[in-house]
Design an enzyme around this catalytic site. Structure first.
Site, mmCIF file in Angstrom:
data_model
loop_
_atom_site.group_PDB
_atom_site.id
_atom_site.type_symbol
_atom_site.label_atom_id
_atom_site.label_comp_id
_atom_site.label_asym_id
_atom_site.label_seq_id
_atom_site.Cartn_x
_atom_site.Cartn_y
_atom_site.Cartn_z
ATOM 1 N N ARG J 86 -40.133 44.599 -20.733
ATOM 2 C CA ARG J 86 -40.584 43.400 -20.013
ATOM 3 C C ARG J 86 -42.109 43.334 -19.927
ATOM 4 O O ARG J 86 -42.701 42.265 -20.040
ATOM 5 C CB ARG J 86 -39.985 43.334 -18.608
ATOM 6 C CG ARG J 86 -38.478 43.060 -18.552
ATOM 7 C CD ARG J 86 -38.047 41.846 -19.301
ATOM 8 N NE ARG J 86 -36.594 41.665 -19.270
ATOM 9 C CZ ARG J 86 -35.727 42.248 -20.104
ATOM 10 N NH1 ARG J 86 -36.125 43.069 -21.032
ATOM 11 N NH2 ARG J 86 -34.427 41.978 -20.006
ATOM 12 N N GLU J 89 -43.323 42.240 -23.210
ATOM 13 C CA GLU J 89 -43.078 40.798 -23.367
ATOM 14 C C GLU J 89 -44.094 39.965 -22.584
ATOM 15 O O GLU J 89 -44.538 38.914 -23.034
ATOM 16 C CB GLU J 89 -41.661 40.469 -22.887
ATOM 17 C CG GLU J 89 -41.305 38.993 -23.008
ATOM 18 C CD GLU J 89 -39.897 38.693 -22.522
ATOM 19 O OE1 GLU J 89 -38.950 39.268 -23.097
ATOM 20 O OE2 GLU J 89 -39.745 37.907 -21.570
ATOM 21 N N SER J 112 -60.963 47.901 -18.518
ATOM 22 C CA SER J 112 -60.776 49.291 -18.918
ATOM 23 C C SER J 112 -59.355 49.761 -18.589
ATOM 24 O O SER J 112 -58.806 49.437 -17.525
ATOM 25 C CB SER J 112 -61.767 50.195 -18.189
ATOM 26 O OG SER J 112 -61.566 51.540 -18.596
#
Lengths: 145, 145, 145, 145, 145, 145, 145, 145, 145, 145
Positions: J86, J89, J112
């Site tokens: 997830r 995604e 960073s």
């Protein structure tokens, strides 16, 4: 994942409390090159192998494992370790500019990765120390025939 | 394959007969960084963009195309161009040794590829000139929290 | 897929009914190298570019497209063309044996693909002609530092 | 990574202090082909297997491991070892030119990688020795039906 | 995606209402081979090219586009079209058994994909017609040297 | 790499000096299908498993290992073994022509790889024996709903 | 990315304000199958093609573009669209359990993806509506021969 | 390849001669979900784990291995097993049509693969039994913010 | 590379000199979500689309291009842009720890990427400003059935 | 798959019945960072290592295994575990919008992933609890030189 000999070398070095800089002094070769021998990416001469092994307290009978020509390379196409990845990213970003500048300075050819040295220095800086990596490779012009 | 603006910049530069070193003098920035702007891997300030465009005889109205933040990277996972590949190979061969030496000198962290400079020099050598590539990146220690 | 200049060169050559062997005579360079210039894998000098262009009846004003340093490589990781694949397969099958034999003969290092020539000859044979491919590359020993 | 039998063969050969050239004399087959048997990329006859095993001091009961037809190939899509990679790069750079020249000389077809021999020679050269690799494969024209 | 000439050929064939079987009769070559010429995976002789073009009502001046040696292969590593994928799956499932049986019958070597024919037949069957695919390739034993 | 049961079966068969053709006679199934059971790409009935095991002198208590439904497929996306690769190449080259011809003969659908048989025959030929591979799969038309 | 005919069909459908459910009524085929014809993953009969085209106000002369057998598949190895990916993930997570249960119920074989239907229903639910996807494929037992 | 606990569970179940349907009755959960626990793709409660273990005659001390949250997924990007591949192919072919129909019925969002059930039924059919797979997932609309 | 509508939106926004924060005020939705509509990763309602278009001076007739459900995702498996890559790296490094902590706090399930919001804030800091990224997704427990 | 030391740590923690939150209290570091040490993605100081080991009842002689700089990264290019996927995604969908917004707020540079913290909180919500993930990384502007 690491070859057995690499694990043995790293363990012995840790046991002795030696750094690669210490080995540089003991062996008379650069610390990066010595580390490359540890990781079996470079091959030592018999004398160099013995110096390395003695320095970290391993029997010199292991020398042949350091003198044979290794099968080189890390393997994974895109490295996931952040430190190693940064160098890959540098080429993703600065690869084409670097190519243009090198061709402009030298003509068609490449920087050798074989007749090549690699040094790491620590640049002290009040805003944060810097890692300086110096690569020097022979320029090889493309042969015409 | 190259972005349209890159092609325009390269053509104008060739027309003018200027090298990246000439641009270094005109713009006051390193030739590699300027080449990175050409290939849209770096973003210039308005003033820098105008200096670059004037130097190669292009209208300064193109400046916004050099100041916007580019989508960076070459793309192909393993580069096939031999010059660029050599740098990739250097990491395949010397990546782990480099990692060991940097950790030994600096602790756990990485060399920044952002707070970073890259210089190319020609080392004249009777046995064949050498390409010297100097990278300098701020060491960034891993934060704990 | 092929660069526009490559298509122009191939079409003009076909128009003229010239083979790469004919070009070898006209240019004074090997047919394989000339084909590499056609496919923009090698860069010609101004004089060579003009000879090639004249021989196939193209204007010499195209010369800069043959003299600039190309971005090299075929691209696809595993070639699907059967002729090209066979060379890839040869390395899959004979790569390790070749590595062993070269290391035994020369020590740790590589055969240069830059200081390198490639020739193709037809060996007539009653049982079926043979393709003879001769590669000659400078041996580059790994530098120690 | 290497098959167990390959490791046994290489260790015995090293013990005996024999090179592949020495085996070439003992077995009456080319050193590269013998190395291919070592790496289980080629299959020997019973007689050849016994000669190889005797020459390096291993029991001839191991012969069946050298006579069975191996599952061939290195595996990794893009080899990371620099020596092997150079041959891959040669095809990336010279693959299309080679294809053009072979088609011009022979018509549509391929160079066989099966009815094929591969030799390695050392060319002494004051500017640096050269690796000469000679491939000879039967030309196979595409059949029409 | 398909080459322009392929699209032209397919459109003309459809216009004429001809099947590949009809072309088989007109040209005197197998329908699969003719389809391979259409998709630029095989190269025709001048005479064959003219017969194909005439049969589908295209000018014979297009013949050179059918006689030149094509860059072959579909490209995608794993085909997603279900019909084509099934042949890929057959090799995933029956590849090793096939290899064992062929080695047992013929020794170490391969079935040529060049000196090779491919036929498709419709086997009528009350339980559902069957597709019969017959491949015939010359056995090529591995050469020793 | 091969499953343990496959290694056991192959070793026992070699011990007995039986070929897959001999097993074809003993078991009453085709040699390719039997080889597929060996490589765990097909599942046998209890009776078939016992016949196979008895024929090669293994205890029939191993039968369950041959009757369970295997996880099928070779795995590597592009096979590197030259014999297996040729079949893959055939689909790269003749895949689209084959698709066109099958659609022309049968309509939209596929050749089943499940309701499918595969035979290998040796065609003796003075110019070199040929491998004949005959595939027969039920045509499955795409269902509409 | 989408084929030109797909774009034409989608635009005409949107213009007409028709849903796939409306087309289901007009054509007498399921909405998913009709959508598959739109995306050129299924081939219609001449009559079906004309009904679809008339329903969305396109000329029936486009029918041949809907009746020819398409080259099927989405292409990208791992889909990045979240809706499509979920089905891929379902197989990653439930693939092996599904395989076990199907083999237990049916024996060794597969569910056909050709003699296959796919329906989507909306299940109203106070806790949130549910998507119901019903797949029905003929069981195909592995043939033995 | 399968986790050790999975092998233990499968072996015990086979020993007991129990099917997943039998376990469905003993545990009060669907056979597919129970199989997912076996393959360590789903996590059971303590009570469920104990019921499963008791039913197949394993000690309930193994329960923690069934209750912890597993690292899920099959791994290989494109599955080679024909049964599992068919589901992947269904998404290659029907993925875009399915996406269109779901969006038309529900708006922008996805079918959950977490709040999700999966059932397998055997549809008896004189023309050949059919596998019916019913998926039901909550529709999740994309949140705006 | 970017869809045509995205390019139009970005150009109009730049022309107007508006930032995404300005649009946040004009539209009443978060800047990140609005940017997601720009890049066609999210779908707007008719009213939202019109507000966005008006704010940047584009005709509202373009609204349908912002309301349809897009095919989502960036595409390249490993992003090469350094800013985007860092988020990928975070998951490479902290993915497993995050999974452990979430399971410990919530049980077996996932954080939804659909019922999900994403905010970016600038944290001023004398040692260097910080980027704060806040993700909030509904926890979805795995359903059992 | 998990390193041996990770397995030891997880087993001891489970034995002790401690959660990562409990460890947060015992060690004085965030639970996510401690989990990162467990999975060998972060390196502890000698003191931190000893506190962790004592808290879960392991001997402090294991400390060196927690203090050395690990080779970081999960490895698989696309994670198949649904929870981890997830986050991947999210970057596929919101990566470009995020990039635009960050550049607008900060200029050209990155967040960073080294000077970086990651927190997980449980937001109770009557409609279903939410996972809140807070990332905070120093903004690093691209250096010019």
């Amino acid at each position: 994942m690491l070859p057995e000999i690499t694990q043995k070398l790293l363990a012995a070095k840790q046991e002795k409390g030696m750094s690669f800089v210490d080995l540089e002094k003991a062996v008379g070769r650069d610390e990066v090159w010595i580390a490359a021998v540890f990781y079996r990416q470079a091959s030592a001469s018999q004398a160099e192998a013995e110096k390395i092994l003695s320095a970290i307290g391993l029997p010199t009978t292991l020398a042949p494992e350091l003198t044979e020509c290794p099968l080189k390379g890390l393997g994974p196409v895109v490295p996931t370790d952040p430190l190693i990845y940064r160098f890959y990213e540098i080429m993703q970003v600065y690869g084409m500019p670097l190519k243009s500048v090198i061709h402009e300075k030298f003509g068609d050819g490449i920087m050798s990765a074989i007749d090549f040295t690699l040094d790491v220095e620590k640049e002290e800086d009040p805003k944060g120390d810097r890692v300086k990596v110096i690569m020097s490779g022979k320029f090889l012009p493309y042969k015409k025939w």
